[in-house]
Motif scaffolding. Structure first.
Motif, short mmCIF file in Angstrom:
data_model
loop_
_atom_site.label_atom_id
_atom_site.label_comp_id
_atom_site.label_asym_id
_atom_site.label_seq_id
_atom_site.Cartn_x
_atom_site.Cartn_y
_atom_site.Cartn_z
N THR A 243 -0.80 -1.44 -0.01
CA THR A 243 0.03 -0.27 0.26
C THR A 243 -0.87 0.97 0.32
O THR A 243 -1.96 1.00 -0.25
N ARG A 244 -0.36 1.99 0.99
CA ARG A 244 -1.10 3.26 1.04
C ARG A 244 -0.87 4.07 -0.23
O ARG A 244 -1.80 4.67 -0.78
N GLU A 246 0.46 4.40 -4.28
CA GLU A 246 0.41 3.55 -5.46
C GLU A 246 1.75 2.85 -5.68
O GLU A 246 2.82 3.45 -5.50
N THR A 257 -2.29 -0.42 -3.92
CA THR A 257 -3.46 0.05 -3.20
C THR A 257 -4.62 -0.90 -3.48
O THR A 257 -4.58 -1.72 -4.40
#
Length: 314
Positions: A243-244, A246, A257
């Motif tokens: 994921t970009r 958290e 991340t």
């Protein structure tokens, strides 16, 4: 800590030329190992569903043969270890399997790690014509045959399932006395077998209490068998959901991340010989993004010192 990646072989990566190019690029990043997986088919309506109750990823319907994909990886690389995580051990006779694995060890100049498991999908067993019942006993005898072929000048085996008359079976693997054997699985019998018979465990990134409970089974089994559990390798697979932003800290053993996922992996890797296996084939369809993410994981995991666990409440 050692760093490994999946051999690109599923979905959009199921192209031998692409696989070879990406394996060479992954080795250039500085990883220690590359690993194939094993899928035989993807039922359109599996009666028991996919692992964890999820829908089976569509890309698993398109796949390269794991042993042939390892041959491609061997030809495209020079020094990385090459393994299977995991090869379903029971879908071919063990003597045939031994021949193929010996050939791979020779092709790779002694870089093969043999990772075996039982799989979880009944439909694949049915399609392969192999009984679902009795899988554990079949694996035990498979290991017996592999040992007989690899360790003995004169090969002979008499078991419940297979018989090999006194024979010469050559060549032998380059690694002496045989390639390392690592076993997968997450049940008590699987971990007991790891401690009793294997050179290591093909595990997975998971919550720490779950991991510690499973590993204790292997340690106790090794001690009962007169083996040193400290000599067992551990390879922790993560099918990374990157994921970009958290993610929830409770799920960072597989989702978050790059830094979050790596922080959890560092906590699991307590021994210098521990290894992580990052599979990015479910994360992206793009070879470029795959390699960019692999570079990010390599850079993050190169700092192997784990963050200290949070202090207990006063």
């Amino acid at each position: 800590m050692r760093i490994g990646f999946s051999v690109p072989q599923f979905g959009p990566f199921a192209d031998p030329d692409r696989t070879a190019h990406m394996c060479a690029a992954l080795e250039a990043l500085g990883c220690h190992s590359l690993w194939v997986a094993d899928r035989l088919l993807a039922p359109l309506a599996p009666p028991e569903g996919y692992v964890g109750g999820k829908e089976m990823p569509a890309r698993y319907a398109t796949h390269l043969d794991p042993l042939l994909a390892l041959g491609v990886a061997a030809a495209a690389t020079e020094g990385v270890r090459l393994g299977s995580s995991t090869l379903n051990a029971l879908w071919q006779p063990p003597l045939v399997l031994a021949r193929a694995l010996t050939t791979l060890d020779l092709i790779s100049r002694g870089r093969l790690d043999v990772g075996l498991g039982l799989g979880w999908m009944r439909e694949e067993y049915q399609a392969a014509g192999v009984p679902w019942q009795g899988r554990g006993a079949r694996l035990e005898e498979t290991l017996d045959v592999l040992d007989a072929v690899w360790r003995s000048d004169t090969v002979v085996h008499t078991g419940r399932l297979w018989t090999i008359p006194e024979s010469t079976v050559l060549p032998k693997p380059l690694q002496d006395p045989r390639p390392p054997i690592l076993l997968g699985g997450f049940t008590w019998p699987a971990l007991e077998r790891v401690g009793r018979r294997a050179d290591g465990w093909l595990g997975a990134s998971m919550p720490l209490p779950h991991f510690q409970g499973l590993w204790a089974v292997a340690v106790e089994a090794a001690e009962r068998a007169g083996r040193d559990p400290a000599g067992l390798r551990r390879v922790f697979r993560v099918n990374a959901d990157v994921t970009r932003a958290e993610a929830d800290p409770a799920g960072t053993y597989q989702r978050g991340t790059v830094r979050q996922i790596c922080e959890h992996l560092r906590l699991m890797c307590a021994a210098e010989t521990d290894e992580v296996l990052v599979d990015l084939q479910l994360t992206t369809d793009s070879p470029e993004e795959f390699l960019d993410l692999a570079a990010a994981f390599t850079a993050e995991l190169a700092d192997a010192a784990p963050s200290p666990p949070p202090a207990p409440p006063a």
